[in-house]
Motif scaffolding. Structure first.
Motif, short mmCIF file in Angstrom:
data_model
loop_
_atom_site.label_atom_id
_atom_site.label_comp_id
_atom_site.label_asym_id
_atom_site.label_seq_id
_atom_site.Cartn_x
_atom_site.Cartn_y
_atom_site.Cartn_z
N PHE A 36 0.86 -1.18 0.11
CA PHE A 36 -0.07 -0.01 0.07
C PHE A 36 0.94 1.27 0.08
N GLU A 43 -5.11 9.36 1.67
CA GLU A 43 -5.40 8.33 2.31
C GLU A 43 -4.55 7.20 2.10
N ASP A 45 -3.76 3.77 0.05
CA ASP A 45 -4.21 3.27 -0.96
C ASP A 45 -3.31 1.82 -1.20
N PHE A 46 -4.31 0.99 -1.98
CA PHE A 46 -3.80 -0.26 -2.40
C PHE A 46 -2.89 -0.12 -3.83
N ALA A 60 -3.14 -1.92 -8.63
CA ALA A 60 -4.14 -0.49 -8.66
C ALA A 60 -3.95 -0.20 -10.10
N TYR A 104 -5.93 -9.95 -1.83
CA TYR A 104 -7.11 -9.18 -1.17
C TYR A 104 -6.51 -7.79 -1.86
N SER A 105 -7.77 -7.02 -2.19
CA SER A 105 -7.11 -5.73 -2.56
C SER A 105 -7.95 -4.22 -1.77
N SER A 106 -8.01 -4.52 -0.49
CA SER A 106 -8.31 -3.60 0.38
C SER A 106 -7.73 -3.78 1.69
N GLY A 107 -7.58 -2.53 2.48
CA GLY A 107 -6.98 -2.63 3.69
C GLY A 107 -7.55 -3.50 4.69
N GLY A 108 -8.84 -3.70 4.50
CA GLY A 108 -9.53 -4.39 5.54
C GLY A 108 -9.11 -5.99 5.52
N TYR A 110 -6.13 -7.04 5.52
CA TYR A 110 -4.83 -7.33 6.03
C TYR A 110 -4.74 -7.02 7.59
#
Length: 123
Positions: A36, A43, A45-46, A60, A104-108, A110
């Protein structure tokens, strides 16, 4: 899992940098990994993700064709090769370990995060 990112620095636009993230702990080879970035005032970002085997990756749109994520499960290390760098790539780059084996492509997705390494691209 503890993560230590390295390889950041100052580079001119059009240049290349290679980031590394060394992981400690036994679960590296059972987790997807990701990179990221967070630019000043923005913010986090991925950037890129990779599954356990390394056979699946995602990026991305802003870095597709320029960045490549890879991993070495023997060395417990994930890499981010960055080519054709642009000033807008300037950011602190973080590596992260995912909750599971997939992509996984969102912070959630990880659960473990490294401390970050600064990449500065001059124009």
């Amino acid at each position: 899992v503890q993560l230590q990112a390295s390889g950041g620095g100052l580079v001119q636009a059009g240049g290349s940098l290679s980031l590394s993230c060394a992981a400690s702990g036994r679960s590296f080879s059972t987790r997807g990994m990701g990179w990221f970035r967070q630019a000043p005032g923005k913010e986090r970002d991925f950037v890129a993700g990779i599954n356990v085997s390394g056979g699946s990756t995602s990026y991305a749109d802003s870095v597709k064709g320029r960045f490549t994520i890879s991993r070495d499960n023997v060395k417990n290390t994930v890499y981010l090769q960055m080519n054709s760098l642009k000033p807008e790539d300037t950011a602190v780059y973080y590596c992260a370990a995912a909750v599971g084996r997939g992509l996984y492509s969102s912070g959630g997705g990880y659960v473990y995060w490294g401390q970050g390494t600064l990449v500065t691209v001059s124009s």
